[in-house]
Motif scaffolding. Sequence first.
Motif, PDB file in Angstrom:
ATOM      1  N   GLN A 145       0.823  -1.213   0.000  1.00 26.15           N
ATOM      2  CA  GLN A 145       0.000   0.000   0.000  1.00 26.15           C
ATOM      3  C   GLN A 145       0.857   1.263   0.000  1.00 26.15           C
ATOM      4  O   GLN A 145       0.363   2.360  -0.285  1.00 26.15           O
ATOM      5  CB  GLN A 145      -0.945   0.007   1.210  1.00 26.15           C
ATOM      6  CG  GLN A 145      -0.296   0.324   2.547  1.00 26.15           C
ATOM      7  CD  GLN A 145       0.397  -0.876   3.173  1.00 26.15           C
ATOM      8  OE1 GLN A 145       0.408  -1.952   2.590  1.00 26.15           O
ATOM      9  NE2 GLN A 145       0.956  -0.692   4.364  1.00 26.15           N
ATOM     10  N   LEU A 146       2.145   1.130   0.294  1.00 28.51           N
ATOM     11  CA  LEU A 146       3.050   2.281   0.293  1.00 28.51           C
ATOM     12  C   LEU A 146       3.624   2.566  -1.092  1.00 28.51           C
ATOM     13  O   LEU A 146       4.303   3.572  -1.288  1.00 28.51           O
ATOM     14  CB  LEU A 146       4.206   2.046   1.280  1.00 28.51           C
ATOM     15  CG  LEU A 146       3.819   1.837   2.747  1.00 28.51           C
ATOM     16  CD1 LEU A 146       5.059   1.567   3.586  1.00 28.51           C
ATOM     17  CD2 LEU A 146       3.065   3.046   3.286  1.00 28.51           C
ATOM     18  N   VAL A 147       3.361   1.668  -2.029  1.00 25.16           N
ATOM     19  CA  VAL A 147       3.873   1.836  -3.391  1.00 25.16           C
ATOM     20  C   VAL A 147       2.776   2.425  -4.269  1.00 25.16           C
ATOM     21  O   VAL A 147       1.671   1.875  -4.326  1.00 25.16           O
ATOM     22  CB  VAL A 147       4.335   0.481  -3.976  1.00 25.16           C
ATOM     23  CG1 VAL A 147       4.893   0.675  -5.382  1.00 25.16           C
ATOM     24  CG2 VAL A 147       5.374  -0.161  -3.066  1.00 25.16           C
ATOM     25  N   PRO A 148       3.034   3.547  -4.946  1.00 19.05           N
ATOM     26  CA  PRO A 148       2.013   4.132  -5.831  1.00 19.05           C
ATOM     27  C   PRO A 148       1.516   3.124  -6.863  1.00 19.05           C
ATOM     28  O   PRO A 148       2.301   2.320  -7.384  1.00 19.05           O
ATOM     29  CB  PRO A 148       2.763   5.290  -6.506  1.00 19.05           C
ATOM     30  CG  PRO A 148       3.850   5.646  -5.543  1.00 19.05           C
ATOM     31  CD  PRO A 148       4.263   4.352  -4.904  1.00 19.05           C
ATOM     32  N   GLU A 149       0.224   3.158  -7.155  1.00 20.08           N
ATOM     33  CA  GLU A 149      -0.368   2.208  -8.091  1.00 20.08           C
ATOM     34  C   GLU A 149       0.223   2.332  -9.491  1.00 20.08           C
ATOM     35  O   GLU A 149       0.099   1.420 -10.307  1.00 20.08           O
ATOM     36  CB  GLU A 149      -1.883   2.409  -8.147  1.00 20.08           C
ATOM     37  CG  GLU A 149      -2.596   2.038  -6.854  1.00 20.08           C
ATOM     38  CD  GLU A 149      -4.099   2.182  -6.972  1.00 20.08           C
ATOM     39  OE1 GLU A 149      -4.567   2.599  -8.063  1.00 20.08           O
ATOM     40  OE2 GLU A 149      -4.811   1.891  -5.995  1.00 20.08           O
ATOM     41  N   HIS A 150       0.860   3.454  -9.762  1.00 25.68           N
ATOM     42  CA  HIS A 150       1.477   3.670 -11.072  1.00 25.68           C
ATOM     43  C   HIS A 150       2.515   2.592 -11.387  1.00 25.68           C
ATOM     44  O   HIS A 150       2.688   2.200 -12.544  1.00 25.68           O
ATOM     45  CB  HIS A 150       2.131   5.058 -11.105  1.00 25.68           C
ATOM     46  CG  HIS A 150       3.022   5.286 -12.287  1.00 25.68           C
ATOM     47  ND1 HIS A 150       2.525   5.536 -13.548  1.00 25.68           N
ATOM     48  CD2 HIS A 150       4.378   5.279 -12.403  1.00 25.68           C
ATOM     49  CE1 HIS A 150       3.539   5.687 -14.387  1.00 25.68           C
ATOM     50  NE2 HIS A 150       4.672   5.543 -13.721  1.00 25.68           N
ATOM     51  N   PHE A 151       3.202   2.108 -10.346  1.00 24.44           N
ATOM     52  CA  PHE A 151       4.247   1.104 -10.550  1.00 24.44           C
ATOM     53  C   PHE A 151       3.630  -0.292 -10.609  1.00 24.44           C
ATOM     54  O   PHE A 151       2.860  -0.684  -9.735  1.00 24.44           O
ATOM     55  CB  PHE A 151       5.275   1.164  -9.422  1.00 24.44           C
ATOM     56  CG  PHE A 151       6.009   2.474  -9.340  1.00 24.44           C
ATOM     57  CD1 PHE A 151       7.003   2.782 -10.253  1.00 24.44           C
ATOM     58  CD2 PHE A 151       5.696   3.399  -8.354  1.00 24.44           C
ATOM     59  CE1 PHE A 151       7.677   3.992 -10.182  1.00 24.44           C
ATOM     60  CE2 PHE A 151       6.363   4.610  -8.275  1.00 24.44           C
ATOM     61  CZ  PHE A 151       7.356   4.910  -9.200  1.00 24.44           C
ATOM     62  N   THR A 152       3.989  -1.026 -11.646  1.00 25.66           N
ATOM     63  CA  THR A 152       3.448  -2.378 -11.809  1.00 25.66           C
ATOM     64  C   THR A 152       4.498  -3.456 -11.562  1.00 25.66           C
ATOM     65  O   THR A 152       4.165  -4.630 -11.434  1.00 25.66           O
ATOM     66  CB  THR A 152       2.884  -2.556 -13.229  1.00 25.66           C
ATOM     67  OG1 THR A 152       3.926  -2.281 -14.184  1.00 25.66           O
ATOM     68  CG2 THR A 152       1.718  -1.615 -13.470  1.00 25.66           C
TER      69      THR A 152
END
Length: 327
Positions: A145-152
């Motif tokens: 949840q700390l990683v922006p959703e932009h990164f896959t």
Amino acid sequence: MKRKVHVISIQEEYLDIISKQLIEVLGDRIEIYSITIKSLKMDMILPGDIVILSKGILKGITRPFIPASCPIIIGKREINIVNTKELIILPDGQNILVVNDTIEQSKETAFSLENIYFEHTYFVDDGVNPIPENIDFIVTPGEKQLVPEHFTNVIDIGPRILSFQTFLELSNLIDEHNDKLHLMNRYMKSQISLAKEFIHDLGGKRKDTRELVELYNPDIPPVKTSSSILTDDKINSITSKIDKHGFLEESIKILELYERGKRQFQSYGRLKVKQMLEDSGFTLSEQQIRIRLEVLQELGLLLARQGRGGTTITTVGEKFLEVQRGK
């Protein structure tokens, strides 16, 4: 006689994880009492009891509650290597950014990864050293949840657990003549058990991670997992399958028992479940209970784990209960 061990942590979720691990490894030698900082009270810990603190920073604030005769262990964390299968098949030389909830925790995680998967280069966003632009993967120990959703390109290796060194220290306090090989085997069992539960609770999210690795190794078949998100169709499907067997009400009660056990860090055998059901007005034979448990496991509502960890309710099971209570 079992030795009393009190585990103290700030976060209830982490407390749950390490308490389960302690049961898996030393459940036949210790009685575990899990306490969050906010629920810590005087006289909860008696002289001679063993105390495990999840962080060294807790030593000062907990000192008034811990008798002077109590040995205190600072629980050291380590990644669960069973959850790192995706890293094994990555090509050498990857640039990996490690993301955790604090800089300190991120550095500890990166250090652990570097000691195991030394083929790659690890970076932490410490606010001082620049992060290279050519990051290949982001690795996080259960903090996606700390990683922006932009990164896959994110690999979730699951929450960290107590290190073997911590168990060795605890085992020495219980029995100075402990068998290290025996302890190591149990520790490995706990890693597998907790990893199985982590993957089960992740559900479909694990598949996304797997697809990243398939870019490098297309010969590996994708892992088929069921989503942990309960849609209306899935709820109706689960309800229909249970109702088909004719024991929906009993199944809900069984789930409630395991939900309570999970919160109290207790595991129940079939005889105990039988007794608790009778206390609630449900009279079932052991065979009937076994069938109901098997159905609930097949539907992903319960998870049967080997060893003293016993059967536990899954995240899907808890969500299913919430829906049933709301009806």
